[in-house]
Write an enzyme that holds these catalytic residues in place. Structure first.
Site, mmCIF file in Angstrom:
data_model
loop_
_atom_site.group_PDB
_atom_site.id
_atom_site.type_symbol
_atom_site.label_atom_id
_atom_site.label_comp_id
_atom_site.label_asym_id
_atom_site.label_seq_id
_atom_site.Cartn_x
_atom_site.Cartn_y
_atom_site.Cartn_z
ATOM 1 N N HIS A 124 37.930 -11.435 45.707
ATOM 2 C CA HIS A 124 38.652 -10.619 46.695
ATOM 3 C C HIS A 124 37.932 -9.283 46.800
ATOM 4 C CE1 HIS A 124 42.131 -13.278 47.009
ATOM 5 N NE2 HIS A 124 42.006 -13.458 45.702
ATOM 6 N N PRO A 148 41.478 -16.885 55.949
ATOM 7 C CA PRO A 148 41.919 -16.310 57.217
ATOM 8 C C PRO A 148 41.653 -14.805 57.352
ATOM 9 C CG PRO A 148 43.800 -16.849 55.828
ATOM 10 C CD PRO A 148 42.596 -17.460 55.184
ATOM 11 N N ASN A 149 41.286 -14.442 58.563
ATOM 12 C CA ASN A 149 41.068 -13.054 58.988
ATOM 13 C C ASN A 149 39.765 -12.432 58.490
ATOM 14 O OD1 ASN A 149 43.646 -12.797 60.425
ATOM 15 N ND2 ASN A 149 44.542 -12.986 58.387
ATOM 16 N N ARG A 171 38.154 -5.160 60.866
ATOM 17 C CA ARG A 171 39.509 -5.347 60.364
ATOM 18 C C ARG A 171 39.836 -4.293 59.303
ATOM 19 N NH1 ARG A 171 41.149 -9.885 55.852
ATOM 20 N NH2 ARG A 171 43.361 -9.398 55.854
ATOM 21 N N ALA A 225 44.591 -14.464 52.279
ATOM 22 C CA ALA A 225 46.047 -14.534 52.071
ATOM 23 C C ALA A 225 46.488 -15.858 51.460
ATOM 24 C CB ALA A 225 46.764 -14.306 53.395
ATOM 25 N N ASN A 245 36.758 -16.863 48.897
ATOM 26 C CA ASN A 245 37.752 -15.805 49.080
ATOM 27 C C ASN A 245 38.875 -16.453 49.880
ATOM 28 O OD1 ASN A 245 39.409 -13.702 49.702
ATOM 29 N ND2 ASN A 245 37.788 -12.298 50.346
ATOM 30 N N GLU A 271 36.798 -17.442 42.419
ATOM 31 C CA GLU A 271 37.582 -16.755 43.452
ATOM 32 C C GLU A 271 37.166 -15.291 43.517
ATOM 33 O OE1 GLU A 271 41.804 -17.498 43.412
ATOM 34 O OE2 GLU A 271 42.254 -15.408 43.886
HETATM 35 C C1 DQA Z 1 41.698 -10.294 50.381
HETATM 36 C C2 DQA Z 1 43.033 -9.842 49.786
HETATM 37 C C3 DQA Z 1 44.182 -10.622 50.383
HETATM 38 O O1 DQA Z 1 45.419 -10.157 49.868
HETATM 39 C C4 DQA Z 1 44.223 -10.456 51.900
HETATM 40 O O2 DQA Z 1 45.238 -11.275 52.455
HETATM 41 C C5 DQA Z 1 42.909 -10.698 52.535
HETATM 42 C C6 DQA Z 1 41.709 -10.200 51.898
HETATM 43 C C7 DQA Z 1 40.532 -9.443 49.848
HETATM 44 O O3 DQA Z 1 39.400 -9.924 49.950
HETATM 45 O O4 DQA Z 1 40.735 -8.338 49.362
HETATM 46 O O5 DQA Z 1 42.845 -11.228 53.645
HETATM 47 O O6 DQA Z 1 41.454 -11.635 49.995
#
Ligand code: DQA
Length: 150
Positions: free
Chosen positions: A100, A10-11, A18, A77, A74, A98
């Site tokens: 981030h 998400p996002n 963002r 959240a 990724n 995984e």
């Molecule tokens: C994220 C880190 C997460 O905590 C956050 O909710 C994201 C982005 C990152 O890529 O740093 O949406 O996954």
């Protein structure tokens, strides 16, 4: 062609606009292009998927589980909240890495735990787009080494 699934939670569709002071200016499309080039250099195709819905991500993993050799994800959240996503990754038994963009251990307390990490073969964090690139390279290496039967 051998396929890798790249899944964004998400996002992440809003990357580039963002909170750029946290996540940088690179868009998701640009990240995907970089990952596709890396994968193709090693003879892999990539199928990309992004969703803001937990169940849709799980459905995608279920649907594609027999078509791919590995997953780069990724979870965004959902890494911190989703037992269901962890169970999905564990259920389909594809090597999963995984990533981030940010260092989740250096941010708010609620980001420090990744529920999904334990069912992944590795985790790359805190290096922006480089986290994704290292994750893709490690996944390719993992798949290639698994394929070589001594
Ligand atoms: C994220 C880190 C997460 O905590 C956050 O909710 C994201 C982005 C990152 O890529 O740093 O949406 O996954």
């Amino acid at each position: 062609m051998k396929k890798i699934l790249v899944v964004h939670g998400p996002n992440l569709n809003l990357l580039g606009e963002r909170e750029p002071h946290i996540y940088g200016h690179t868009t998701l499309g640009e990240i995907n292009d970089i990952l596709e080039d890396l994968a193709e250099e090693s003879g892999f195709s990539v199928e990309f998927y992004q969703s803001n819905h937990e169940g849709r991500i799980i459905d995608f993993l279920h649907e594609k589980r027999k078509e791919a050799l590995g997953i780069l994800i990724n979870p965004a959240a959902y890494a911190h909240t989703s037992v269901a996503l962890r169970d999905a990754i564990a259920s389909i038994e594809l090597p999963t890495i995984e990533v981030h963009l940010t260092d989740i251990h250096k941010r708010e307390d609620f980001r420090r735990v990744s529920i999904t990490k334990g069912v992944c073969v590795a985790q790359f964090i805190g290096e922006g787009v480089e986290s994704y690139k290292k994750g893709m390279q490690a996944l390719i290496k993992f798949i290639q080494e698994k394929e070589i039967k001594p």
